[in-house]
Design a protein around this motif. Structure first.
Motif, PDB file in Angstrom:
ATOM      1  N   SER A   9       1.686   9.079  -8.368  1.00  0.00           N
ATOM      2  CA  SER A   9       2.744   8.666  -9.298  1.00  0.00           C
ATOM      3  C   SER A   9       3.041   7.173  -9.177  1.00  0.00           C
ATOM      4  O   SER A   9       3.281   6.499 -10.185  1.00  0.00           O
ATOM      5  N   SER A  10       2.993   6.656  -7.971  1.00  0.00           N
ATOM      6  CA  SER A  10       3.257   5.225  -7.801  1.00  0.00           C
ATOM      7  C   SER A  10       2.099   4.383  -8.310  1.00  0.00           C
ATOM      8  O   SER A  10       2.309   3.263  -8.782  1.00  0.00           O
ATOM      9  N   ARG A  11       0.870   4.916  -8.246  1.00  0.00           N
ATOM     10  CA  ARG A  11      -0.275   4.185  -8.826  1.00  0.00           C
ATOM     11  C   ARG A  11      -0.125   4.086 -10.335  1.00  0.00           C
ATOM     12  O   ARG A  11      -0.430   3.051 -10.935  1.00  0.00           O
ATOM     13  N   LYS A  12       0.343   5.179 -10.969  1.00  0.00           N
ATOM     14  CA  LYS A  12       0.583   5.140 -12.417  1.00  0.00           C
ATOM     15  C   LYS A  12       1.676   4.139 -12.757  1.00  0.00           C
ATOM     16  O   LYS A  12       1.593   3.413 -13.745  1.00  0.00           O
ATOM     17  N   GLU A  13       2.714   4.090 -11.926  1.00  0.00           N
ATOM     18  CA  GLU A  13       3.790   3.128 -12.137  1.00  0.00           C
ATOM     19  C   GLU A  13       3.269   1.697 -12.036  1.00  0.00           C
ATOM     20  O   GLU A  13       3.631   0.827 -12.838  1.00  0.00           O
ATOM     21  N   VAL A  21       0.843  -1.199   0.000  1.00  0.00           N
ATOM     22  CA  VAL A  21       0.000   0.000   0.000  1.00  0.00           C
ATOM     23  C   VAL A  21       0.874   1.242   0.000  1.00  0.00           C
ATOM     24  O   VAL A  21       0.635   2.194  -0.757  1.00  0.00           O
ATOM     25  N   TYR A  22       1.920   1.280   0.827  1.00  0.00           N
ATOM     26  CA  TYR A  22       2.803   2.449   0.887  1.00  0.00           C
ATOM     27  C   TYR A  22       3.552   2.633  -0.430  1.00  0.00           C
ATOM     28  O   TYR A  22       3.695   3.745  -0.925  1.00  0.00           O
ATOM     29  N   ARG A  23       4.007   1.527  -1.017  1.00  0.00           N
ATOM     30  CA  ARG A  23       4.849   1.616  -2.215  1.00  0.00           C
ATOM     31  C   ARG A  23       4.045   1.935  -3.464  1.00  0.00           C
ATOM     32  O   ARG A  23       4.471   2.721  -4.301  1.00  0.00           O
ATOM     33  N   ILE A  68       1.593  -3.392 -14.616  1.00  0.00           N
ATOM     34  CA  ILE A  68       0.564  -4.417 -14.867  1.00  0.00           C
ATOM     35  C   ILE A  68       0.314  -4.563 -16.360  1.00  0.00           C
ATOM     36  O   ILE A  68       0.194  -5.680 -16.877  1.00  0.00           O
ATOM     37  N   GLU A  69       0.253  -3.448 -17.077  1.00  0.00           N
ATOM     38  CA  GLU A  69       0.056  -3.515 -18.528  1.00  0.00           C
ATOM     39  C   GLU A  69       1.226  -4.211 -19.210  1.00  0.00           C
ATOM     40  O   GLU A  69       1.039  -5.001 -20.135  1.00  0.00           O
ATOM     41  N   ALA A  70       2.450  -3.932 -18.757  1.00  0.00           N
ATOM     42  CA  ALA A  70       3.622  -4.593 -19.326  1.00  0.00           C
ATOM     43  C   ALA A  70       3.580  -6.099 -19.051  1.00  0.00           C
ATOM     44  O   ALA A  70       3.917  -6.909 -19.931  1.00  0.00           O
TER      45      ALA A  70
END
Length: 163
Positions: free
Chosen positions: A143-147, A135-137, A152-154
Motif C-alpha cells: 500500500s505504501s508503494r502505491k502511495e 525503505v520502511y515508510r 511521484i505521478e502527482a
C-alpha cells in the motif's frame, strides 16, 4: 702457446659477458610459472568459437556488429534542430548556468564538510537513517508503494504543468 690461447679465450669471454658490479650480482630464484605459448593472429577466425562455458550459457554469447560508427553530422543537426525549437533561449541558458554553479558550490560545500574530522561520519549516519526510514515508510509494504507511485505521478504532473 697454451697460455696465449687461454688468455685469448678469456678476453673473448670477457667481451661477450657484460660487466656487472659485484653488488648487483646476486642470484635470484623466481617462482613464476611459465607463460603459455603465444597465439598467432592467423589462428583467429571470424566465426564465434563456443567454449565449454558458452555452451552452458548460450544466452551470454555476444557478437559485435559491423557498423559501430556514430554520424556526428546527424547528431549536430538533431541538436541544432532541437535548439531552434526552443522559444526562450535565455531562460534555458540561465537554468543551465545556474545548474553548473549549483554543482560547483555543492562540491565546495561537500569538500568543506569532508575536512571537518567527525562531521562526515555523522552525515553518513544521517543518510543511513533516512534511507532506512524511506525503505520502511515507502518500500516495505504494498500500500505504501502505491502511495509513493501516486505521489511521484502527482509531482511529475506538477512539474510538467499539466495539473
Amino acid at each position: 702457446m697454451a697460455a696465449a690461447a687461454a688468455s685469448a679465450s678469456m678476453s673473448a669471454t670477457a667481451v661477450l659477458i657484460p660487466r656487472v658490479p659485484a653488488a648487483v650480482r646476486t642470484t635470484r630464484c623466481s617462482a613464476l610459472l611459465p607463460l603459455p605459448p603465444r597465439v598467432s593472429t592467423s589462428s583467429f577466425s571470424s566465426s564465434v568459437k563456443l567454449t565449454p562455458e558458452s555452451r552452458r550459457f548460450p544466452f551470454l554469447q555476444t557478437k559485435a556488429t559491423e557498423d559501430t560508427s556514430v554520424d556526428t553530422g546527424e547528431l549536430f543537426d538533431d541538436l541544432k534542430e532541437k535548439w531552434d525549437k526552443v522559444e526562450n533561449k535565455t531562460t534555458v541558458l540561465l537554468y543551465g548556468g545556474g545548474a553548473i554553479v549549483a554543482v560547483w558550490l555543492s562540491s565546495i560545500l561537500v569538500g568543506a564538510i569532508n575536512s571537518v574530522p567527525l562531521l562526515p561520519k555523522i552525515m553518513e549516519l544521517v543518510g543511513l537513517g533516512y534511507s532506512g526510514w524511506f525503505v520502511y515508510r515507502y518500500l516495505l509494504f504494498k500500500s505504501s508503494r502505491k502511495e509513493l507511485a501516486t505521489d511521484i505521478e502527482a509531482l511529475k504532473k506538477k512539474i510538467a504543468g499539466t495539473e
